[in-house]
Design an enzyme around this catalytic site. Structure first.
Site, mmCIF file in Angstrom:
data_model
loop_
_atom_site.group_PDB
_atom_site.id
_atom_site.type_symbol
_atom_site.label_atom_id
_atom_site.label_comp_id
_atom_site.label_asym_id
_atom_site.label_seq_id
_atom_site.Cartn_x
_atom_site.Cartn_y
_atom_site.Cartn_z
ATOM 1 N N LYS A 1 0.811 -1.231 0.000
ATOM 2 C CA LYS A 1 0.000 0.000 0.000
ATOM 3 C C LYS A 1 0.846 1.285 0.000
ATOM 4 C CE LYS A 1 -4.184 -1.793 2.205
ATOM 5 N NZ LYS A 1 -5.227 -1.519 3.193
ATOM 6 N N ASP B 1 -10.464 2.718 2.298
ATOM 7 C CA ASP B 1 -10.664 2.063 3.593
ATOM 8 C C ASP B 1 -11.531 2.908 4.537
ATOM 9 O OD1 ASP B 1 -9.270 -0.291 3.038
ATOM 10 O OD2 ASP B 1 -7.353 0.570 3.631
#
Ligand code: ATR
Length: 282
Positions: free
Chosen positions: A71, A108
């Protein structure tokens, strides 16, 4: 399932990636909407991550989700990263543009908030929130809660320095750091309690937290989804708190990617929740 020569392609890059439930989830939606497309798991070794990301446009892949440990490198490699992903410091969704550029975002926090609104629609961002943990998930959740207007967010983490670093990068006066030993003392007027740690997950230690001082109106949210009903959620439900489990965060965070790659904003419902939870292969 339709996969023709014109199939739209997307996937998830991680290392390992075998545990990921994203292929099951996205392919469920592809089938439901009768879309000519596929969503694949890409096991990308960190040593070849740069080549893997850069090959996406050349392969005609429309984009990918990005999971551990890529990420942060994805944030570096994208040609464009939106403000949200910059603040979170990680990219979990990449869209390949018409020009063949990598455009990165982070969904997220969106997944976290949509799940909260879906499961506890009466929740309002009017009182203090307590976040347990200061890892990657905590970071996305902290940004989401700040953006939703929560007046005070208390972060408590075993390693205090990590919480301090998180607060320093976001530099917002609504964030307060609480010592790990004092985590039970900051619950008395809280309106939302979120566990973002791995504590309580199958194979991990339980979260040691007595919530007796938490007001009964406070929502208790655990982002762990294996098991779905963690000891924290069981305790909270027995006391009468509104609770939110973690599976919906995973399902909702996937929606923006699916929409960008396949053209439909898919629905999260109980059938999907069951289907993804039934996955025994991971
Ligand atoms: P993620 O990116 O999924 O959030 P992570 O970055 O590994 O995962 O973060 C895990 C979180 O769980 C951290 O807040 C970690 O605390 P530390 O920063 O002190 O490591 C927390 N955690 C993991 N094991 C723990 C334990 N035994 N006791 C307390 N906190 C723990």
């Amino acid at each position: 399932m339709i996969i023709s020569g014109k199939a739209l392609l997307a996937g998830v890059m991680g290392w390992p990636v075998s545990h990921s439930r994203s292929p099951r989830l996205h392919n469920y939606w592809l089938e439901k909407h009768n879309i000519d497309g596929a969503y694949l798991p890409f096991a990308v070794n960190p040593k070849t991550a740069i080549q893997a990301f850069q090959s996406l446009p050349a392969l005609g892949i429309r984009g990918v989700n990005v999971t551990v440990p890529h990420k942060e490198i994805a944030l570096q490699l994208c040609d464009h990263v939106d403000d949200l992903a910059q603040r979170i410091g990680a990219v979990n969704t990449i869209v390949v543009t018409e020009e063949g550029r990598l455009s990165g975002t982070n969904t997220d926090g969106f997944g976290f908030m949509e799940n909260l609104r879906d499961r506890q629609p009466q929740w309002q961002a009017t009182g203090p929130a307590v976040i347990i943990g200061a890892g990657g998930a905590a970071r996305a959740i902290l940004v989401a809660l700040l953006d939703s207007g929560v007046p005070e967010i208390r972060i408590t983490n075993r390693t205090r320095a990590r919480a301090e670093e998180l607060a320093a990068t976001l530099n917002n006066e609504r964030i307060r750091i609480i010592d790990w030993d004092q985590r039970e003392d900051c619950l008395a007027d809280a309106d939302l309690l979120v566990n973002t740690t791995t504590l309580g997950m199958t194979g991990h230690l339980p979260l040691s937290l007595d919530i007796k001082s938490l007001p009964l109106t406070a929502t208790v949210y655990d982002i762990v989804y294996a098991p779905l009903k963690t000891a924290l959620l069981q305790d909270a439900a027995e006391r009468g708190h509104p609770t939110v489990d973690g599976i919906g965060m995973l399902l909702h965070q996937a929606r923006p990617g699916f929409k960008a790659w396949f053209g439909i904003d898919p629905v999260v419902d109980d059938r999907l929740r069951q289907y993804v939870l039934e996955d025994r292969t991971s």
